[in-house]
Design an enzyme around this catalytic site. Structure first.
Site, short mmCIF file in Angstrom:
data_model
loop_
_atom_site.label_atom_id
_atom_site.label_comp_id
_atom_site.label_asym_id
_atom_site.label_seq_id
_atom_site.Cartn_x
_atom_site.Cartn_y
_atom_site.Cartn_z
N HIS A 52 -30.70 -13.80 -69.19
CA HIS A 52 -30.15 -12.70 -69.99
C HIS A 52 -31.46 -12.10 -70.08
O HIS A 52 -32.89 -12.26 -69.96
CB HIS A 52 -29.86 -13.80 -70.90
CG HIS A 52 -28.86 -14.79 -70.86
ND1 HIS A 52 -28.13 -15.37 -72.21
CD2 HIS A 52 -28.84 -15.57 -70.18
CE1 HIS A 52 -27.32 -16.54 -71.47
NE2 HIS A 52 -27.63 -16.09 -69.82
N GLU A 54 -31.79 -10.69 -72.90
CA GLU A 54 -33.49 -10.76 -74.17
C GLU A 54 -34.83 -11.96 -73.47
O GLU A 54 -36.13 -11.91 -73.77
CB GLU A 54 -32.73 -11.91 -75.32
CG GLU A 54 -31.74 -11.21 -76.48
CD GLU A 54 -30.23 -11.52 -75.85
OE1 GLU A 54 -29.12 -11.29 -76.65
OE2 GLU A 54 -30.11 -11.62 -74.80
N CYS A 82 -27.57 -15.32 -77.56
CA CYS A 82 -26.36 -16.21 -77.60
C CYS A 82 -27.75 -17.66 -77.44
O CYS A 82 -28.96 -17.66 -77.68
CB CYS A 82 -26.42 -16.75 -75.60
SG CYS A 82 -27.66 -16.79 -74.84
N CYS A 85 -31.05 -17.54 -76.38
CA CYS A 85 -32.46 -16.59 -76.62
C CYS A 85 -32.17 -17.35 -77.75
O CYS A 85 -33.70 -16.28 -78.26
CB CYS A 85 -31.37 -15.24 -76.49
SG CYS A 85 -30.91 -15.04 -74.20
#
Length: 155
Positions: A52, A54, A82, A85
């Site tokens: 992801h 991040e 999310c 993260c």
């Protein structure tokens, strides 16, 4: 560079990612007004469910600073993080996180993490994914070694 310009940079990264077969997410890590980590969603391009934006930005920033915590940094991300993260962000310990789109907004285009929040709140035995504790002899030995070690880096 001001906060709005930094957020615009994260969104620009997300836009480029969306146009090049990545997910529509971008993130940056900033220290003292300077970008030290950049990440874009690369889940499908690298076949890595943890890639992801991040996570990628945190990895880049930690590598840049040669340390595993970002206590004097800020994260700018194109979307509310999310659950995965959020966990990584708390471990990295930045002083702030700024986001643009909300989790409700991106759920409308298919990125719905609500079920993960629901699953985390349930007792392990009630989760939809089977999770079973198995404890062979000495399963706790690594933790005892860590506890007793005088040569460890706490985190």
């Amino acid at each position: 560079m001001g906060k709005e310009k930094l957020m615009e940079r994260a969104i620009e990264i997300a836009q480029k990612s969306a146009m090049t077969d990545g997910g529509p997410f971008g993130a940056i890590v900033v220290k003292d007004g300077k970008i030290i980590g950049v990440g874009r969603n690369e889940v499908t391009t690298t076949n890595d469910p943890t890639a992801h934006a991040e996570m990628q930005a945190i990895r880049a920033a930690c590598k840049s600073l040669n340390r595993f915590q970002l206590t004097d940094c800020e994260i700018y991300t194109s979307c509310e993080p999310c659950p995965m993260c959020i966990g990584a962000i708390y471990w990295a310990r930045p002083k702030a996180v700024y986001y643009a789109a909300t989790k409700k907004e991106v759920a409308q285009i298919g990125f719905d993490d609500h079920f993960i929040y629901e699953q985390i709140a349930l007792p392990v035995e009630k989760r939809s994914m089977k999770m079973v504790q198995i404890c062979p002899d000495n399963y706790d030995l690594p933790f005892q070694i860590w506890k007793d070690s005088s040569d460890k880096t706490s985190y």
